[in-house]
Design an enzyme around this catalytic site. Structure first.
Site, PDB file in Angstrom:
ATOM      1  N   GLU A 116       0.842  -1.203   0.000  1.00 46.61           N
ATOM      2  CA  GLU A 116       0.000   0.000   0.000  1.00 46.61           C
ATOM      3  C   GLU A 116       0.874   1.248   0.000  1.00 46.61           C
ATOM      4  O   GLU A 116       2.071   1.170   0.289  1.00 46.61           O
ATOM      5  CB  GLU A 116      -0.937  -0.017   1.217  1.00 46.61           C
ATOM      6  CG  GLU A 116      -1.933  -1.159   1.142  1.00 46.61           C
ATOM      7  CD  GLU A 116      -3.072  -1.053   2.140  1.00 46.61           C
ATOM      8  OE1 GLU A 116      -2.965  -0.258   3.080  1.00 46.61           O
ATOM      9  OE2 GLU A 116      -4.066  -1.768   1.973  1.00 46.61           O
ATOM     10  N   HIS A 242      -9.177   9.932   2.379  1.00 48.55           N
ATOM     11  CA  HIS A 242      -8.790   8.827   1.505  1.00 48.55           C
ATOM     12  C   HIS A 242      -8.944   9.316   0.073  1.00 48.55           C
ATOM     13  O   HIS A 242      -9.972   9.893  -0.289  1.00 48.55           O
ATOM     14  CB  HIS A 242      -9.669   7.604   1.746  1.00 48.55           C
ATOM     15  CG  HIS A 242      -9.074   6.350   1.187  1.00 48.55           C
ATOM     16  ND1 HIS A 242      -8.966   6.129  -0.162  1.00 48.55           N
ATOM     17  CD2 HIS A 242      -8.526   5.278   1.790  1.00 48.55           C
ATOM     18  CE1 HIS A 242      -8.374   4.962  -0.360  1.00 48.55           C
ATOM     19  NE2 HIS A 242      -8.094   4.425   0.807  1.00 48.55           N
ATOM     20  N   ARG A 288      -1.057   8.877   1.127  1.00 47.89           N
ATOM     21  CA  ARG A 288      -2.437   9.320   0.906  1.00 47.89           C
ATOM     22  C   ARG A 288      -2.631  10.826   0.865  1.00 47.89           C
ATOM     23  O   ARG A 288      -3.392  11.338   0.058  1.00 47.89           O
ATOM     24  CB  ARG A 288      -3.312   8.802   2.050  1.00 47.89           C
ATOM     25  CG  ARG A 288      -3.650   7.389   1.867  1.00 47.89           C
ATOM     26  CD  ARG A 288      -4.507   6.920   2.979  1.00 47.89           C
ATOM     27  NE  ARG A 288      -4.630   5.489   2.794  1.00 47.89           N
ATOM     28  CZ  ARG A 288      -5.234   4.689   3.616  1.00 47.89           C
ATOM     29  NH1 ARG A 288      -5.775   5.169   4.705  1.00 47.89           N
ATOM     30  NH2 ARG A 288      -5.310   3.416   3.372  1.00 47.89           N
ATOM     31  N   HIS A 349     -11.647  10.107   5.967  1.00 45.13           N
ATOM     32  CA  HIS A 349     -11.465   8.671   6.163  1.00 45.13           C
ATOM     33  C   HIS A 349     -11.012   8.297   7.569  1.00 45.13           C
ATOM     34  O   HIS A 349     -11.531   7.362   8.173  1.00 45.13           O
ATOM     35  CB  HIS A 349     -10.423   8.199   5.144  1.00 45.13           C
ATOM     36  CG  HIS A 349     -10.174   6.728   5.143  1.00 45.13           C
ATOM     37  ND1 HIS A 349     -11.177   5.817   4.920  1.00 45.13           N
ATOM     38  CD2 HIS A 349      -9.039   5.998   5.325  1.00 45.13           C
ATOM     39  CE1 HIS A 349     -10.668   4.579   4.958  1.00 45.13           C
ATOM     40  NE2 HIS A 349      -9.384   4.679   5.220  1.00 45.13           N
ATOM     41  N   ARG A 384      -1.278   9.142   8.970  1.00 42.73           N
ATOM     42  CA  ARG A 384      -1.257   7.703   9.249  1.00 42.73           C
ATOM     43  C   ARG A 384      -0.755   6.924   8.039  1.00 42.73           C
ATOM     44  O   ARG A 384      -1.226   7.133   6.923  1.00 42.73           O
ATOM     45  CB  ARG A 384      -2.677   7.241   9.585  1.00 42.73           C
ATOM     46  CG  ARG A 384      -2.808   5.743   9.715  1.00 42.73           C
ATOM     47  CD  ARG A 384      -4.259   5.347   9.831  1.00 42.73           C
ATOM     48  NE  ARG A 384      -4.939   5.455   8.563  1.00 42.73           N
ATOM     49  CZ  ARG A 384      -5.679   4.470   8.019  1.00 42.73           C
ATOM     50  NH1 ARG A 384      -5.835   3.333   8.647  1.00 42.73           N
ATOM     51  NH2 ARG A 384      -6.277   4.649   6.865  1.00 42.73           N
TER      52      ARG A 384
HETATM   53  C1  LIG Z   1     -13.905   1.943   4.594  1.00 44.25           C
HETATM   54  C2  LIG Z   1     -12.755   1.836   5.541  1.00 44.25           C
HETATM   55  C3  LIG Z   1     -11.662   1.031   5.224  1.00 44.25           C
HETATM   56  C4  LIG Z   1     -10.592   0.921   6.105  1.00 44.25           C
HETATM   57  N1  LIG Z   1      -9.547   0.094   5.795  1.00 44.25           N
HETATM   58  C5  LIG Z   1      -8.548  -0.068   6.692  1.00 44.25           C
HETATM   59  C6  LIG Z   1      -7.510  -0.999   6.449  1.00 44.25           C
HETATM   60  O1  LIG Z   1      -7.500  -1.692   5.453  1.00 44.25           O
HETATM   61  N2  LIG Z   1      -6.521  -1.119   7.387  1.00 44.25           N
HETATM   62  C7  LIG Z   1      -6.490  -0.381   8.537  1.00 44.25           C
HETATM   63  O2  LIG Z   1      -5.571  -0.525   9.361  1.00 44.25           O
HETATM   64  N3  LIG Z   1      -7.490   0.507   8.792  1.00 44.25           N
HETATM   65  C8  LIG Z   1      -8.508   0.652   7.910  1.00 44.25           C
HETATM   66  N4  LIG Z   1      -9.507   1.551   8.188  1.00 44.25           N
HETATM   67  C9  LIG Z   1      -9.513   2.213   9.479  1.00 44.25           C
HETATM   68  C10 LIG Z   1      -9.899   1.193  10.537  1.00 44.25           C
HETATM   69  O3  LIG Z   1     -10.929   0.376  10.022  1.00 44.25           O
HETATM   70  C11 LIG Z   1     -10.380   1.849  11.812  1.00 44.25           C
HETATM   71  O4  LIG Z   1      -9.466   2.820  12.225  1.00 44.25           O
HETATM   72  C12 LIG Z   1     -10.511   0.825  12.915  1.00 44.25           C
HETATM   73  O5  LIG Z   1     -11.323  -0.237  12.476  1.00 44.25           O
HETATM   74  C13 LIG Z   1     -11.108   1.465  14.143  1.00 44.25           C
HETATM   75  O6  LIG Z   1     -11.419   0.457  15.051  1.00 44.25           O
HETATM   76  P1  LIG Z   1     -12.079   0.873  16.422  1.00 44.25           P
HETATM   77  O7  LIG Z   1     -12.312  -0.387  17.164  1.00 44.25           O
HETATM   78  O8  LIG Z   1     -11.272   1.921  17.055  1.00 44.25           O
HETATM   79  O9  LIG Z   1     -13.458   1.563  16.004  1.00 44.25           O
HETATM   80  P2  LIG Z   1     -14.682   1.019  15.152  1.00 44.25           P
HETATM   81  O10 LIG Z   1     -14.346  -0.238  14.467  1.00 44.25           O
HETATM   82  O11 LIG Z   1     -15.199   2.124  14.330  1.00 44.25           O
HETATM   83  O12 LIG Z   1     -15.746   0.687  16.274  1.00 44.25           O
HETATM   84  C14 LIG Z   1     -16.366   1.720  17.003  1.00 44.25           C
HETATM   85  C15 LIG Z   1     -17.484   1.122  17.804  1.00 44.25           C
HETATM   86  O13 LIG Z   1     -17.961   2.074  18.740  1.00 44.25           O
HETATM   87  C16 LIG Z   1     -19.384   2.114  18.704  1.00 44.25           C
HETATM   88  N5  LIG Z   1     -19.790   3.426  19.185  1.00 44.25           N
HETATM   89  C17 LIG Z   1     -19.448   4.640  18.714  1.00 44.25           C
HETATM   90  N6  LIG Z   1     -19.987   5.596  19.473  1.00 44.25           N
HETATM   91  C18 LIG Z   1     -20.679   4.977  20.454  1.00 44.25           C
HETATM   92  C19 LIG Z   1     -21.446   5.425  21.559  1.00 44.25           C
HETATM   93  N7  LIG Z   1     -21.651   6.731  21.808  1.00 44.25           N
HETATM   94  N8  LIG Z   1     -22.030   4.502  22.345  1.00 44.25           N
HETATM   95  C20 LIG Z   1     -21.898   3.169  22.102  1.00 44.25           C
HETATM   96  N9  LIG Z   1     -21.158   2.706  21.078  1.00 44.25           N
HETATM   97  C21 LIG Z   1     -20.562   3.600  20.276  1.00 44.25           C
HETATM   98  C22 LIG Z   1     -19.726   1.788  17.275  1.00 44.25           C
HETATM   99  O14 LIG Z   1     -21.065   1.384  17.160  1.00 44.25           O
HETATM  100  C23 LIG Z   1     -18.697   0.693  17.004  1.00 44.25           C
HETATM  101  O15 LIG Z   1     -19.143  -0.525  17.518  1.00 44.25           O
HETATM  102  C24 LIG Z   1     -10.596   1.659   7.315  1.00 44.25           C
HETATM  103  C25 LIG Z   1     -11.689   2.464   7.625  1.00 44.25           C
HETATM  104  C26 LIG Z   1     -12.771   2.549   6.751  1.00 44.25           C
HETATM  105  C27 LIG Z   1     -13.928   3.412   7.116  1.00 44.25           C
END
Ligand SMILES: Cc1cc2nc3c(=O)[nH]c(=O)nc-3n(C[C@H](O)[C@H](O)[C@H](O)COP(=O)(O)OP(=O)(O)OC[C@H]3O[C@@H](n4cnc5c(N)ncnc54)[C@H](O)[C@@H]3O)c2cc1C
Length: 544
Positions: A116, A242, A288, A349, A384
């Protein structure tokens, strides 16, 4: 209703789930998640997770790529331990059942490693182009086997409960988190969740912007809650756009993974000419921020609505097999990626900033931790590196667990009586239009004034707008019964203000923050984070 738990985990993405699976061996875990349990950014991750798994790769190479990408603001010790711990944590994911795509010819690695932008080597483990879905599937399965874990779907965190709201602190300094008020959106009831430790794992802030790759949950709730509670918030100006979100009137925020460029996809203008050579020696594979800015510049110059991402020169079978999801999804919109170039635009993103934490995910508030995209750990700095965020989430979830397990047995049950949520005479609103209008206005001016290219004038204009709208929302919030929409609106307004404030503070251009009034980076003054807190006067809002 009042619930008591050892660990309150807010969010069920990779950060929340991987922490919960470990913490369940210490005590009871309540995971609250605001929609269905898989609604998360994690679930949408396509490209994969970066780590050193190739015989020819080295930790030093991955560390160097991360530091270069972060333009001087990464904390090197954090970069080192995240990258060096990466393979161990990924093996743990595999033990929990995550299946990564294997290499056809295992010459230098058992796994099919993707390349990437910004990476000098192939090092991205993936499950074809559905990596996030595969991770969520396995983590939910693993969590469901733990009797100590209870998941509350359709429960949205409103505010953290702080000890200081009940008693005056002995030394007048510091505060402790003792749980959170949570709205059950199906029953419209607000519950008190009392906890020894609270872990914010609420993900990102993409919905603050009009065009985003993020799903609807990404309204920055954790950052807004932490800010209101007095936590330090850092580096909010560094929003990663992105470069390649599918451009189609009916496609809602569909990302075309960076891996498409990694596998040879070339960016072109609508007239078929290439342009990335003018901007970076790595051309379409440049980091990016450079690609997003280049596309933004070209679109403004040409007046076109989109540019093209062309990978039609690759073998059809390879494309269908490597990108089955992108292939299928594009086909639904009449685009056959094996024959047609894909129309793309940049979109908000990833949030590099967030709740400021130490090496163990601990905030400045006692017993409050943050991991995953909600946090600012020092790994990403001003930008990032692709696929480093899933990695950061699992490493910090693990480190938070390690730290907490050392102090868990010393932590007493909280003796304070916590008052139930007080609606203070709030009534049902008959003007939902206010919510809808403000929601739309914030997202639109954030896109136009606080987007990829910024200026002092635009930022000041945005600040005046958000200040006014913020006051209007606060008033509305005090008078009307709380709903999910209102909670989220209040949070995107808070997060928007934090982004604008940080962007106004940083009087230079670095990484993801580009201000035409200060087009150069200024290492003399700005080799430091922007830090904001409810309790700091404005003049003290920056620190190293
Ligand atoms: C389309 C896309 C593609 C991506 N591809 C990549 C990749 O290939 N590689 C990589 O490293 N990163 C990638 N990223 C970034 C990565 O996916 C995220 O940074 C990472 O998954 C975040 O994980 P997290 O557990 O912190 O949050 P999330 O996976 O977003 O989970 C957040 C959780 O908190 C909950 N929540 C939020 N607010 C509240 C609230 N007030 N009360 C209760 N629950 C709440 C949500 O419902 C969810 O369950 C991508 C992001 C996107 C959008």
């Amino acid at each position: 209703m009042e619930y008591t738990t050892d660990f309150l985990v807010i969010g069920s993405g990779i950060a929340g789930l991987s922490f919960a699976i470990k913490a369940a061996d210490l005590g009871s875990v309540a995971i609250v998640t605001k929609k269905e349990k898989s609604d998360s950014n994690t679930n949408l991750a396509q490209g994969g997770i970066a780590a050193v798994f190739d015989k020819n790769d080295r930790f030093e190479f991955h560390i160097n790529d991360t530091l270069v990408c972060g333009v001087g603001l990464c904390k090197e010790e954090v970069v080192r331990f995240v990258i060096m711990d990466g393979p161990e944590r990924i093996k743990e994911l595999m033990q929990w059942g995550v299946e990564f795509t294997k290499a056809k010819n295992a010459n230098t690695s058992t796994y099919d490693l993707g390349r990437e932008g910004g990476h000098s080597m192939r090092r991205v483990l993936h499950s074809r182009d559905l990596t996030g879905q595969e991770i969520e599937r396995a983590l939910h399965e693993k969590a469901s086997l733990k009797r100590n874990i209870k998941i509350y779907e359709n429960h949205i965190g409103i505010d953290l409960i702080m000890e200081s709201t009940m008693i005056r602190r002995k030394n007048g300094f510091g505060d402790k988190c003792i749980g959170a008020y949570i709205l059950d959106t199906e029953r419209n009831e607000i519950h008190t969740f009392r906890s020894k430790f609270t872990i914010l794992a609420t993900g990102g802030t993409g919905k603050v912007y009009l065009i985003t790759t993020n799903p609807d949950i990404a309204t920055g709730d954790g950052i807004a809650m932490a800010y209101r509670a007095g936590a330090l918030i850092a580096n909010m100006e560094f929003i990663q756009f992105h470069p390649t979100c599918l451009y189609h009137p009916e496609a809602k925020s569909y990302l075309i993974s960076e891996a498409v460029r990694g596998e040879g996809g070339i960016l072109k203008l609508k007239n078929g000419s290439t342009f990335m050579g003018k901007y970076h020696p790595m051309k379409s594979l440049a980091p990016r921020d450079i690609v997003a800015k280049a596309i933004d510049t070209e679109l403004k110059k040409s007046g076109d609505e989109y540019v093209l991402l062309d990978i039609t020169h690759k073998d059809r079978d390879f494309l269908v097999n490597r990108f089955p999801n992108i292939y299928r999804r594009c086909l639904e919109f009449g685009i056959d990626i094996t024959k047609d170039a894909i129309p793309v635009v940049p979109a908000a993103h990833y949030q590099c900033g967030g709740v400021s934490v130490d090496h163990f995910g601990e905030t400045n508030i006692e017993n409050l931790y943050a991991c995953g995209e909600v946090s600012c750990t020092g790994l990403h700095g001003a930008n990032r590196l692709a696929s480093n965020s899933l990695l950061e989430a699992i490493v910090f979830a693990h480190r938070s667990f390690v730290k907490i397990s050392e102090i868990f047995h010393l932590t007493q049950d909280e003796p304070l009586t916590i008052p139930a949520w007080d609606p203070r005479g709030a009534t049902e609103s008959d003007e939902s239009i206010v919510v809808a209008h403000n929601w739309d206005e914030i997202r639109r001016f954030m896109w136009n004034y606080v987007g990829i290219v910024r200026s002092n004038k635009r930022l000041e204009r945005a600040y005046r707008r958000i200040d006014l709208i913020g006051r209007e929302i606060d008033e509305y919030y005090r008078n009307f019964i709380i709903t999910r929409d209102l909670i989220e609106l209040r949070n995107i307004a808070t997060v928007a203000k934090l982004i604008i404030q940080c962007a106004l503070m940083r009087k230079e251009s670095r990484g993801l923050h580009y201000n035409i009034d200060y087009p150069e980076k200024d290492d003399r003054i700005w080799l430091k984070d922007t830090v904001i807190s409810r309790d700091l006067p404005l003049s003290m809002e920056t620190s190293c």
